[in-house]
Design a protein around this motif. Sequence first.
Motif, mmCIF file in Angstrom:
data_model
loop_
_atom_site.group_PDB
_atom_site.id
_atom_site.type_symbol
_atom_site.label_atom_id
_atom_site.label_comp_id
_atom_site.label_asym_id
_atom_site.label_seq_id
_atom_site.Cartn_x
_atom_site.Cartn_y
_atom_site.Cartn_z
ATOM 1 N N SER A 90 0.809 -1.221 0.000
ATOM 2 C CA SER A 90 0.000 0.000 0.000
ATOM 3 C C SER A 90 0.845 1.275 0.000
ATOM 4 C CB SER A 90 -0.966 0.005 1.186
ATOM 5 O OG SER A 90 -0.260 0.077 2.394
ATOM 6 N N ASP A 91 2.080 1.183 0.493
ATOM 7 C CA ASP A 91 2.937 2.382 0.480
ATOM 8 C C ASP A 91 3.209 2.814 -0.958
ATOM 9 O OD1 ASP A 91 3.002 2.307 3.175
ATOM 10 O OD2 ASP A 91 5.131 1.780 3.373
ATOM 11 N N ALA A 92 3.531 1.830 -1.774
ATOM 12 C CA ALA A 92 3.797 2.130 -3.182
ATOM 13 C C ALA A 92 2.527 2.636 -3.860
ATOM 14 C CB ALA A 92 4.315 0.879 -3.897
ATOM 15 N N LEU A 93 1.382 2.045 -3.489
ATOM 16 C CA LEU A 93 0.120 2.477 -4.089
ATOM 17 C C LEU A 93 -0.185 3.928 -3.712
ATOM 18 C CD1 LEU A 93 -2.407 1.722 -5.747
ATOM 19 C CD2 LEU A 93 -3.506 1.077 -3.596
ATOM 20 N N ALA A 126 -7.735 -9.215 3.965
ATOM 21 C CA ALA A 126 -7.200 -10.415 3.324
ATOM 22 C C ALA A 126 -6.992 -10.208 1.832
ATOM 23 C CB ALA A 126 -8.134 -11.598 3.566
ATOM 24 N N VAL A 127 -7.452 -9.058 1.297
ATOM 25 C CA VAL A 127 -7.404 -8.845 -0.154
ATOM 26 C C VAL A 127 -6.868 -7.458 -0.523
ATOM 27 C CG1 VAL A 127 -9.201 -10.539 -0.687
ATOM 28 C CG2 VAL A 127 -9.858 -8.188 -0.191
ATOM 29 N N GLY A 128 -5.930 -6.958 0.281
ATOM 30 C CA GLY A 128 -5.400 -5.624 0.039
ATOM 31 C C GLY A 128 -4.454 -5.589 -1.139
ATOM 32 N N PRO A 129 -3.947 -4.390 -1.496
ATOM 33 C CA PRO A 129 -4.309 -3.071 -0.951
ATOM 34 C C PRO A 129 -5.725 -2.649 -1.385
ATOM 35 C CG PRO A 129 -2.266 -2.974 -2.247
ATOM 36 C CD PRO A 129 -2.894 -4.291 -2.504
ATOM 37 N N ASN A 130 -6.410 -1.993 -0.462
ATOM 38 C CA ASN A 130 -7.795 -1.625 -0.698
ATOM 39 C C ASN A 130 -7.988 -0.121 -0.838
ATOM 40 O OD1 ASN A 130 -9.033 -4.305 -0.332
ATOM 41 N ND2 ASN A 130 -8.191 -4.111 1.720
ATOM 42 N N ARG A 141 -7.236 -5.599 -3.945
ATOM 43 C CA ARG A 141 -6.020 -5.982 -4.693
ATOM 44 C C ARG A 141 -5.689 -4.943 -5.756
ATOM 45 N NH1 ARG A 141 -8.616 -11.582 -5.459
ATOM 46 N NH2 ARG A 141 -8.159 -12.627 -3.494
ATOM 47 N N VAL A 142 -5.607 -3.698 -5.311
ATOM 48 C CA VAL A 142 -5.433 -2.602 -6.254
ATOM 49 C C VAL A 142 -3.957 -2.436 -6.630
ATOM 50 C CG1 VAL A 142 -5.816 -0.157 -6.674
ATOM 51 C CG2 VAL A 142 -7.466 -1.454 -5.322
ATOM 52 N N THR A 143 -3.653 -2.704 -7.874
ATOM 53 C CA THR A 143 -2.321 -2.449 -8.427
ATOM 54 C C THR A 143 -2.316 -1.025 -8.980
ATOM 55 O OG1 THR A 143 -3.097 -3.255 -10.550
ATOM 56 C CG2 THR A 143 -2.011 -4.869 -9.119
ATOM 57 N N PRO A 144 -1.137 -0.469 -9.256
ATOM 58 C CA PRO A 144 -1.107 0.859 -9.883
ATOM 59 C C PRO A 144 -1.917 0.890 -11.187
ATOM 60 C CG PRO A 144 1.063 0.316 -9.057
ATOM 61 C CD PRO A 144 0.208 -0.908 -8.849
ATOM 62 N N GLU A 145 -1.876 -0.187 -11.973
ATOM 63 C CA GLU A 145 -2.625 -0.222 -13.246
ATOM 64 C C GLU A 145 -4.130 -0.153 -12.975
ATOM 65 O OE1 GLU A 145 -0.285 -2.761 -12.467
ATOM 66 O OE2 GLU A 145 1.226 -1.436 -13.334
ATOM 67 N N LYS A 146 -4.568 -0.941 -11.974
ATOM 68 C CA LYS A 146 -5.990 -0.940 -11.652
ATOM 69 C C LYS A 146 -6.411 0.432 -11.116
ATOM 70 C CE LYS A 146 -9.437 -3.650 -9.137
ATOM 71 N NZ LYS A 146 -9.671 -4.919 -8.421
ATOM 72 N N GLN A 149 -7.093 2.734 -13.956
ATOM 73 C CA GLN A 149 -8.404 2.472 -14.583
ATOM 74 C C GLN A 149 -9.535 3.105 -13.771
ATOM 75 O OE1 GLN A 149 -9.046 -1.741 -14.838
ATOM 76 N NE2 GLN A 149 -7.223 -2.076 -16.104
ATOM 77 N N VAL A 150 -9.484 2.868 -12.454
ATOM 78 C CA VAL A 150 -10.522 3.400 -11.574
ATOM 79 C C VAL A 150 -10.547 4.922 -11.658
ATOM 80 C CG1 VAL A 150 -11.205 3.666 -9.150
ATOM 81 C CG2 VAL A 150 -10.452 1.434 -9.991
ATOM 82 N N LEU A 151 -9.346 5.503 -11.681
ATOM 83 C CA LEU A 151 -9.236 6.959 -11.721
ATOM 84 C C LEU A 151 -9.785 7.525 -13.032
ATOM 85 C CD1 LEU A 151 -8.233 9.400 -10.182
ATOM 86 C CD2 LEU A 151 -5.977 9.069 -11.211
ATOM 87 N N ALA A 152 -9.493 6.836 -14.119
ATOM 88 C CA ALA A 152 -9.991 7.298 -15.426
ATOM 89 C C ALA A 152 -11.518 7.301 -15.427
ATOM 90 C CB ALA A 152 -9.450 6.399 -16.534
ATOM 91 N N GLU A 153 -12.117 6.255 -14.853
ATOM 92 C CA GLU A 153 -13.585 6.196 -14.757
ATOM 93 C C GLU A 153 -14.123 7.348 -13.913
ATOM 94 O OE1 GLU A 153 -15.268 2.437 -13.427
ATOM 95 O OE2 GLU A 153 -13.715 1.427 -14.598
ATOM 96 N N LEU A 154 -13.461 7.585 -12.779
ATOM 97 C CA LEU A 154 -13.916 8.656 -11.888
ATOM 98 C C LEU A 154 -13.870 10.007 -12.573
ATOM 99 C CD1 LEU A 154 -12.464 8.091 -8.322
ATOM 100 C CD2 LEU A 154 -14.802 7.829 -9.110
ATOM 101 N N ARG A 155 -12.771 10.233 -13.286
ATOM 102 C CA ARG A 155 -12.584 11.537 -13.920
ATOM 103 C C ARG A 155 -13.603 11.766 -15.029
ATOM 104 N NH1 ARG A 155 -6.078 12.203 -13.372
ATOM 105 N NH2 ARG A 155 -6.242 13.939 -11.919
#
Lengths: 158, 511
Positions: A90-93, A126-130, A141-146, A149-155
């Motif tokens: 999560s630090d990297a995220l 049990a399924v981080g980073p959240n 299980r949020v990777t930088p790539e995911k 994607q989420v950010l693009a949808e939000l924007r």
Amino acid sequence: MENPNHIIAVEQILAAKQSLPGALLPILHDVQDTLGFIPSEAVPLIARALNLSRAEVHGVITYYHYFRQSPPGRHVLRVCQAEACQAVGSDALAKHAQAALACDFHATSEDGAVTLEPVYCLGHCAVGPNIQIDETTLHARVTPEKFDQVLAELRSKP
Amino acid sequence: MTTTIYIPCDSTARALGAEAVAASFASEIARRQLDVTLVRNGSRGLFWLEPLIEVATPAGRVAYGPVAAKDVASLLQADVLNGGAHPLCLGKVEEIPYLKRQQRISLKRVGVTDPLSVADYLAHGGTRGLRRALTLTPLEIVKEVTDSGLRGRGGAAFPTGIKWNTVLHAADEKKYIVCNADEGDSGTFSDRMQMEGDPFGLIEGMAIAGLAVGARQGYIYVRSEYPHAIAMLNVAVERATAEGWLGGNLLGSGKAFYLQVRKAAGAYVCGEETALLESLEGRRGIVRAKPPLPAITGLFGKPTVINNVITLGSVPDILANGAAAYQAFGCGRSRGTLPFQLAGNIKYGGLVEVPFGLTLRELLYDFGGGSLSGRPLRAVQVGGPLGAYVPESQFDTVLDYEAFAAVGAVLGHGGIVAFDDTVDMMKQARYAMAFCAIESCGKCTPCRIGSTRGVEVIDRLAAGNPGQTALLRELCDTMQNGSLCAMGSMTPYPVLSALNHFPEDFSRRPR
């Protein structure tokens, strides 16, 4: 500057909730849920209704991480920073999120789309980073790539 | 014949895509005109398999997972309505070893039932405990809980029956039951699963507590980070009131118990019981000095039972099946079961409710399957942010309150966060101090100032000043012995355990 709509909203909430035992937190939640934040003009109204000093109301608003005194961006994005998510990156995220939004924690991206907040545990350890968006959507299980994607949808959302 | 398909509505399952799976099933079922009922159950707690769907067949419930929305068409093609073969098929859900080896008591309905279905609740033993409690005197209810050996599951492990007895004997017209649902510890989610997956169980436990001590009003204080749990509880309270499980006339007995759900506001320290009471009363969550105990002077100055979600959720079963049945599980002075939570860098993370007495190693490897990354496990934090980091040499410690205390660790709320060998233990120690500095309520100096000084001392250590170790130990001693509550007095647990078990991480040359 006083916003008359804020005053009306706060007075309606006070009328509904002020007789609850320990009414202050339920009132502050309703104000934030309705207006998106707790405006300064709400403080004297709440204080008078609950027979508290303005300092006491201000003290409660500023004590709790959840309450905000200024409007957030269109979406609030919380990144878990607690141990279980740390164990899976999560630090990297968080660094990625800050770079992608070009803002720090407790700040809003320049386009006004996203306010970035840290959160200390969302209970999906049990399924981080959240991450959590606006208390309605969760991603595990949020990777930088995911994240991108989420950010693009939000924007793209109004 | 109508077939039932279960798709979890638990928020971890939703985070993994359960909503999209449910939507996909709904549209495919409509398109194919199938005779299917979709039920949204809680989660079984096997999170690496979520979204895990189940199909009710005459032979039992058959599980498939992890299911993505794109798998739905192929699942229906494979005749899953009759438990048909498919690459995602896991066989009968109750035969999955991870689940079969558990002893679910507190969370026995979670994942099995529709959490908001009154009929499901009754069909799975719901209200049996409350019905029996209504035939007993308050003293008899308290004795049953005392004899069960149940201890506070929030972390402090105080005997529940003794707490209730104090409140029962406190002479006051007005008393309260407060449920501490401010589950802020990282690595814990059993309270959330209970609230989302079986809210009626918690409500029934609170009603029994009310009967036991003579309280007619209860509050559930839930953290704001759990919006789904709050929503489920609010509906459940409404339905329980309509059924007479709450309200002015409990199951026609003439006895009353009312319940309200209150939303917290993101202060970790409000998980401390006296800070929680301050917050419920509408103030900053500042810790109170004890004595007086909340059992004597609690919410609004009245005698108050304040218990964790799992503690209260265990009560209906104890009343329904008797103290002896619960007491038969466990080891030493730790009786019954604890829902452990496997989290962090672990292959098979999830909920494992077992009797006390397994070793940490069994939990980490037999259930957890080792690290998610495939690298060796190096440190495991047990008991939340205020719990010790346990090194591999102590993995054989038995999971009971006293055995953990004996090695200088804490079992707490049963949260277990695994780290592989890439972890930097000095960084974890620094985080413990930094977290305390963010979350300290500020009432006592050792916690408020000590945590900030702790971060500074560790930063100097990191800059290559090894002489700071003695200072760090002295600071921890002050915090441990001089703080008002567990926030300050237990922050030294992760710090000192990191320092003691992983000294090599504190003595490297500056980068």
